[in-house]
Design a protein around this motif. Structure first.
Motif, short mmCIF file in Angstrom:
data_model
loop_
_atom_site.label_atom_id
_atom_site.label_comp_id
_atom_site.label_asym_id
_atom_site.label_seq_id
_atom_site.Cartn_x
_atom_site.Cartn_y
_atom_site.Cartn_z
N ILE A 55 45.11 -1.33 37.98
CA ILE A 55 44.43 -2.74 38.20
C ILE A 55 42.69 -2.31 38.33
O ILE A 55 42.67 -1.72 38.87
CB ILE A 55 44.20 -4.08 39.11
CG1 ILE A 55 46.42 -4.61 38.95
CG2 ILE A 55 43.75 -5.52 38.93
CD1 ILE A 55 46.43 -4.82 37.41
N ARG A 56 41.62 -2.99 37.52
CA ARG A 56 40.61 -2.51 37.81
C ARG A 56 39.47 -3.64 38.26
O ARG A 56 40.24 -5.09 38.05
CB ARG A 56 39.24 -1.72 37.06
CG ARG A 56 40.62 -0.15 36.26
CD ARG A 56 41.03 0.94 37.58
NE ARG A 56 40.87 2.35 36.66
CZ ARG A 56 40.90 3.09 37.98
NH1 ARG A 56 40.74 2.50 39.70
NH2 ARG A 56 41.80 4.01 37.96
N GLU A 57 38.15 -3.75 38.87
CA GLU A 57 37.38 -4.75 38.49
C GLU A 57 36.19 -4.26 38.22
O GLU A 57 35.47 -3.77 38.45
CB GLU A 57 37.63 -5.37 40.08
CG GLU A 57 36.87 -6.26 40.28
CD GLU A 57 37.09 -7.75 41.54
OE1 GLU A 57 36.34 -8.37 41.51
OE2 GLU A 57 37.46 -6.82 42.72
N ASN A 58 35.91 -5.42 36.99
CA ASN A 58 34.72 -5.70 36.35
C ASN A 58 33.52 -6.24 37.68
O ASN A 58 33.70 -7.78 37.76
CB ASN A 58 34.38 -5.94 34.91
CG ASN A 58 33.29 -6.22 34.34
OD1 ASN A 58 32.05 -6.90 34.84
ND2 ASN A 58 33.09 -5.38 33.21
N PRO A 59 32.31 -6.32 37.68
CA PRO A 59 31.53 -7.09 38.35
C PRO A 59 31.29 -8.31 37.94
O PRO A 59 30.75 -9.63 38.58
CB PRO A 59 30.60 -6.11 38.76
CG PRO A 59 30.22 -4.52 38.83
CD PRO A 59 31.26 -5.10 37.73
N GLN A 60 31.45 -8.54 36.82
CA GLN A 60 31.35 -9.63 36.40
C GLN A 60 32.11 -10.78 35.73
O GLN A 60 31.83 -11.94 36.02
CB GLN A 60 29.77 -9.27 35.05
CG GLN A 60 28.24 -9.30 34.90
CD GLN A 60 28.26 -7.68 35.48
OE1 GLN A 60 28.36 -7.03 34.81
NE2 GLN A 60 27.21 -7.62 36.01
N THR A 61 33.02 -10.00 35.15
CA THR A 61 33.68 -10.64 34.33
C THR A 61 35.20 -10.77 35.87
O THR A 61 36.38 -11.62 35.42
CB THR A 61 35.11 -10.04 33.45
OG1 THR A 61 35.06 -8.96 33.66
CG2 THR A 61 33.68 -10.47 31.90
#
Length: 507
Positions: free
Chosen positions: A170-176
């Motif tokens: 799991i990764r996290e995009n600052p916008q989405t």
């Protein structure tokens, strides 16, 4: 609902009594403890205290008695809930539908259904594909992609991947927000294609038999449909024109594993099944904790999304950029589990999300090549003198830093070439996509024109046949009138010949 801020929509559905419950005769009541006096009200009867508790939700769906006039089957349920999901998706909003409830409460049946009663997911896919065809005539190009994963024992597994041993991160995009890295996405252009991928995923999904369910889901299943829309506009009205707007939206369809109690599932001694149940209950507990904190509307409280893979993936859908609907399936006989689920649903309806349409306006300013040439000439003229002044300084510096300059220049040229190649590839891909869509658009327009021509030809044929019939009728009438006239003349002549008065006159 407002497009900027809205509460999570809460739907409660009660299932009928199962044959297994009747056959096992486990001492449960034979009448439903849940009642739905109206479409937004649910009451539950406590069998030990003979008291009722009442709840109000967005929708209350009565699926207990098929013979009841208010009974709602899968098709009617989709007709009530599906249009909103479809509309929001094509408006550019992110959408989510979560099905929650005790194991064997009817979640998977509601979401997937069967051959005679398809569930929300297959029915929604059919309507999305139909709307995509309709959008072509409106100069909107649509592309649909499909991904299917499960969360099993706090691990994400890609159900469409050939290698099931590969665990996704799991990764996290600052916008989405959070996303699953390297999750396989496949394009969907037909319903048969979707069914093939769905069957592929269902074959490897983790299920097992328990006392409460012959095919109990041992994982949370998440289907994600991503819709890419490109709108084309033409001022002249010829062709499809240029791309003016892009929208990318997605809908998550989540079939949560049911909450479990060992006393009901009877999995004592089955270590693997007990581990699965503990993992399921842990993730649902974290989901409940997150929902309770979000319902309190305290901005200073840290919501523990990362405590579970499930809540981390659903972070945006629970309190972010999403229009979310949560379906709570309840048993008509199990008071403890049902009232716990209803209390849970009562908290969920307090949560608000902030959904925004994911639209991107594209520049439509035409390129003026003459102005560009003039601009280039003016820039060259203005910089010529400065270049001449710097030439001598650069010559001396070049000798001192020849190696580094050579390396820097070559790196700069290489980066420039890569950038130009990337831009060229992107341009060609966009033009290719535009050409393919234009073919679809023109094919649909041609089919529409051919249909109109066929209808016009049918009308002409009908008029022609009508006129021919009328002409034949007129000819037959004229022929009949002529024959009658001849007959009348013959009759008049015979009457005149046999007239007694003329006979006496001759004598």
């Amino acid at each position: 609902m407002s497009s900027e801020s809205n509460s999570i929509k809460v739907i409660v559905r009660v299932r009928p009594i199962l044959l297994r419950e009747v056959d096992n005769n486990v001492g449960l009541p034979t009448q439903s403890l849940v009642q739905m006096p109206s479409s937004d009200c649910t009451t539950i009867l406590n069998p030990t205290k003979d008291e009722k508790k009442q709840y109000h939700f967005d929708e209350c769906v009565w699926s207990f008695d098929p013979n009841d006039a208010n009974y709602v089957d899968n098709q009617r349920f989709y007709n009530k809930s599906g249009p909103d999901l479809l509309t929001h998706l094509f408006e550019g909003f992110n959408v989510c539908l979560l099905a929650y409830g005790q194991t064997s409460s009817g979640k998977t049946y509601t979401m997937m259904g069967d051959e005679t009663q398809p569930g929300v997911i297959p029915s929604l896919i059919k309507d999305i594909l139909k709307q995509m065809d309709i959008s072509i005539n409106q100069k909107v190009q649509c592309e649909l992609t499909f991904s299917y994963m499960e969360i099993y024992n706090e691990q994400v597994i890609d159900l469409l991947s050939k290698d099931q041993n590969v665990k996704c991160k799991i990764r996290e995009n600052p916008q989405t927000g959070p996303y699953v890295e390297n999750l396989k996405e496949v394009s969907i252009s037909s319903y048969a294609q979707f069914l093939n991928f769905l069957k592929l995923g269902n074959r490897v999904r983790s299920t097992a038999s328990t006392l409460m369910n012959d095919l109990s889901s041992r994982s949370h299943a998440v289907i994600t449909l991503t819709l890419h829309q490109t709108r084309y506009e033409s001022d002249a009205g010829d062709g499809i024109g240029n791309a003016s707007e892009k929208m990318t939206s997605n809908i998550k369809l989540v079939d949560l594993a049911g909450s479990e109690r060992l006393a009901r599932t009877k999995l004592y001694g089955q270590q693997q099944r007990m581990k699965e149940g503990a993992s399921i209950n842990k993730s649902l507990t974290v989901l409940g904790r997150c929902i309770n904190l979000l319902a309190q509307k305290n901005n200073k409280t840290v919501v523990p999304y990362r405590d579970s893979i499930l809540t981390y993936i659903l972070k945006e859908n629970l309190a972010g950029n999403s229009k979310t609907c949560m379906l709570f399936c309840v048993s008509p006989l199990d008071y403890e589990e049902t009232i716990q689920t209803l209390n849970y649903a009562n908290e969920v309806k307090k949560i608000k999300t902030s959904a925004k349409a994911n639209k991107t306006k594209l520049p439509t300013v035409p390129v003026d090549w003459n102005n560009l040439k003039n601009a280039d000439s003016s820039v060259i003229d203005s910089l010529r003198n400065e270049v001449e002044l710097l030439t001598n300084k650069l010559t001396t510096l070049e000798m001192e830093h020849n190696n580094s300059s050579t390396f820097s220049d070559s790196t700069l040229v290489e980066n420039t070439e890569k950038s130009n190649l990337k831009n060229l590839m992107e341009f060609l891909e966009n033009e290719s996509a535009k050409a393919k869509f234009e073919n679809k658009f023109l094919s649909q327009q041609l089919a529409k024109k051919n249909k109109q021509i066929s209808e016009l030809q049918a009308q002409i044929d009908f008029i022609y046949r009508f006129e021919i019939a009328r002409i034949k009728q007129d000819m037959a009438r004229s022929h009949l009138i002529t024959n009658i006239s001849h007959c009348r003349q013959g009759i008049d002549a015979d009457l005149a010949y046999f007239d007694p008065a003329s006979l006496f006159k001759q004598q």
